[in-house]
Design an enzyme around this catalytic site. Sequence first.
Site, PDB file in Angstrom:
ATOM      1  N   ARG A 114       0.843  -1.196   0.000  1.00  0.00           N
ATOM      2  CA  ARG A 114       0.000   0.000   0.000  1.00  0.00           C
ATOM      3  C   ARG A 114       0.881   1.250   0.000  1.00  0.00           C
ATOM      4  NH1 ARG A 114      -5.142   1.600  -1.154  1.00  0.00           N
ATOM      5  NH2 ARG A 114      -6.150   2.803   0.480  1.00  0.00           N
ATOM      6  N   THR A 399      -8.429   1.075 -10.249  1.00  0.00           N
ATOM      7  CA  THR A 399      -7.975  -0.190  -9.674  1.00  0.00           C
ATOM      8  C   THR A 399      -8.176  -1.348 -10.644  1.00  0.00           C
ATOM      9  OG1 THR A 399      -8.692   0.639  -7.533  1.00  0.00           O
ATOM     10  CG2 THR A 399      -8.069  -1.646  -7.604  1.00  0.00           C
ATOM     11  N   THR A 417      -3.657  -0.622  -7.641  1.00  0.00           N
ATOM     12  CA  THR A 417      -4.401   0.592  -7.957  1.00  0.00           C
ATOM     13  C   THR A 417      -3.513   1.820  -7.969  1.00  0.00           C
ATOM     14  OG1 THR A 417      -6.364   1.856  -7.280  1.00  0.00           O
ATOM     15  CG2 THR A 417      -4.933   1.118  -5.519  1.00  0.00           C
ATOM     16  N   SER A 460      -7.771   0.842   3.025  1.00  0.00           N
ATOM     17  CA  SER A 460      -8.214   0.412   1.697  1.00  0.00           C
ATOM     18  C   SER A 460      -9.455  -0.453   1.824  1.00  0.00           C
ATOM     19  CB  SER A 460      -7.097  -0.404   1.041  1.00  0.00           C
ATOM     20  OG  SER A 460      -7.569  -1.028  -0.137  1.00  0.00           O
ATOM     21  N   SER A 461     -10.127  -0.643   0.687  1.00  0.00           N
ATOM     22  CA  SER A 461     -11.230  -1.603   0.609  1.00  0.00           C
ATOM     23  C   SER A 461     -10.857  -2.801  -0.248  1.00  0.00           C
ATOM     24  CB  SER A 461     -12.453  -0.932  -0.008  1.00  0.00           C
ATOM     25  OG  SER A 461     -12.853   0.156   0.781  1.00  0.00           O
ATOM     26  N   GLY A 481     -13.154  -0.962  -7.515  1.00  0.00           N
ATOM     27  CA  GLY A 481     -14.417  -0.285  -7.236  1.00  0.00           C
ATOM     28  C   GLY A 481     -14.479   0.431  -5.899  1.00  0.00           C
ATOM     29  N   GLY A 482     -13.325   0.839  -5.344  1.00  0.00           N
ATOM     30  CA  GLY A 482     -13.350   1.562  -4.073  1.00  0.00           C
ATOM     31  C   GLY A 482     -14.064   0.742  -3.011  1.00  0.00           C
TER      32      GLY A 482
HETATM   33  N1  GLU Z   1      -8.202   3.317  -3.332  1.00  0.00           N
HETATM   34  C1  GLU Z   1      -9.217   2.317  -3.251  1.00  0.00           C
HETATM   35  C2  GLU Z   1      -8.955   1.368  -2.116  1.00  0.00           C
HETATM   36  O1  GLU Z   1      -7.849   1.088  -1.811  1.00  0.00           O
HETATM   37  C3  GLU Z   1      -9.365   1.545  -4.524  1.00  0.00           C
HETATM   38  C4  GLU Z   1      -9.823   2.436  -5.625  1.00  0.00           C
HETATM   39  C5  GLU Z   1     -10.831   1.848  -6.534  1.00  0.00           C
HETATM   40  O2  GLU Z   1     -10.996   0.631  -6.592  1.00  0.00           O
HETATM   41  O3  GLU Z   1     -11.494   2.614  -7.229  1.00  0.00           O
HETATM   42  O4  GLU Z   1      -9.862   0.905  -1.504  1.00  0.00           O
END
Ligand code: GLU
Length: 583
Positions: A114, A399, A417, A460-461, A481-482
């Site tokens: 990360r 991502t 990502t 993160s997700s 997808g965040g």
């Molecule tokens: N930054 C996001 C995360 O780490 C991922 C971004 C995305 O998938 O659009 O959860």
Amino acid sequence: MRHLRPLRPLLLALVLCLALLPGVAAAQPAAPLAPTAPKVPTAVGDGGAAATVDELATRTAVDVLAAGGNAVDAAVAAAAVLGVTEPYSCGIGGGGFLVAYLADEDRVVTIDHRETAPNSLREDSFLDAAGQPIPFGEAVTSGLGVGVPGTVRGWQQALSRYGTISLRQALQPAIDVARSGFVVDETFASQTEANLERFADFSSTRELFLDDDGTAPDVGSVLRNPDLADTYRLIARRGADAFYRGPIARDIVSTVNRPPLLAGETRTVRPGGMDLGDLASYAAPHRPPTMVEYRGLEVAGMGPPSSGGSTVGEALNILEGFDLAAADREEAFHLQFEAAALAFADRNAYVGDADYVDVPLEELLSDEFAAERRALIGETALPKPVAPGVPDSAEGESTTHLTVADDQGNVVSYTFTIESTGGSGIAVPGRGFLLNNELTDFNFVPGTANSPAPGKRPRSSMSPTIVLRDGEPVLAVGSPGGATIITTVLQILVDDIDLGASLPEAIAAPRASQRNLPVTNAEPAFLASPLRAELEARGHAFSEVAEIGAATGIALLDDGSFLAAAEPDRRGGGAAAVVAPTP
Ligand code: GLU
């Protein structure tokens, strides 16, 4: 992990140099590497398998496997190609989480690479003079939002600990794609279009991705990235340290601290405060996976600083108390939304970088805690947001996810990502890659588990997941997808494990995402189904979003063959392949 038989490295090197590198011998850029086979979202067969969003990346992975490389080798080689062909979603300017099952060691390992806050970042760095959070869009397109990139260190760690080829070998196919170029498709053109204004404001990004007149490249045109080929080549020759020290590191630092905004542009671009020490000290730690039991299976995921493993895991633990296999689809979605909302409430309250905050991981994933949370679920929707529980001790479209399995039993589930599509929008001049805006994943306000701090990793997700039965992998899956990553992975697992869907069916199914918000996001196909009215009758409310996620996965079938699956439609569809397709 098993090592190659003595003659194999030679064969592999030859294959990487000859078969994968038609353009490497030529001094001039070769013809673009057109896909050799039509892109298919599903493939079944033997000898190993791969699924990514991109045909060239999937083919690279399968070629590495066919030449005797293992799943880790193939994953890194494919990831490097994605850094060229999916530069708005991932690359060496960003970071990620790699989860791998190692057959020889019979265990799951993870590598946390990360992005990390520079040492100059403070708890209030994202607040303005009046103490208010700065506008989110301004944080995205800034030097301030850029975290120290982790990808190169992650690849190096993966290969040196678990791979059988060198970083140099793994980067070769990507160097060739960067030199020869790839054909711009609809998805790439529309992502460029969506970023046009900010890309045009930075000299480096404009030069890299836009035509001379400042427009997006046409669909069907060829995009070459010789600067990235050179950057990869330098790393190939000198190792990962060539990225973290020396000229590339200096260029990253000066770009973050003085973003190359074109003269006359009025955009507010806050500088970052990164220094060479931040890059030189970057580490990619190996962390234990999260592990929950679900219906007799073990689900391995990514722990802090990702909330993926703990949130998917907590939701599964809550759902385990319901007989989903006997429920109809509407009831199954109701229960899934409620479980996800409760798990998100706990994620939001408790999960951050465990090196900085006390994350009550064990409690969050305990059966007792799940039982407490489950008791809140009734026939009708809980008003959202729900409050977090009290454990005893205590979002975006970018991502990419890739999945690889080899014939020795190793499996890699890898999400990486640069955060937003196009990251910070700021390319490092002359180096061919965009910098991330990962620090916008912090809460901008002080005092929370996920508030900024020097050297801290934003929550993160990302949820790269491997499911095992009696210790043997049966399924690997993940998605971009965040924050919706968590619900996408949860939905695919529930569809596949409880509701009898095949992996391709589970990936293709219309998605809905409840994240402890008053409305549940849902795709048009979900909202067009009878599920909508039934769920609204229980008190769920929906808002439409065009697409949720872009998953890939591999199922390891009972007869020993592989079923690789990518999206049939989302983001233009992905590419699945196996080494030896079943006729
Ligand atoms: N930054 C996001 C995360 O780490 C991922 C971004 C995305 O998938 O659009 O959860």
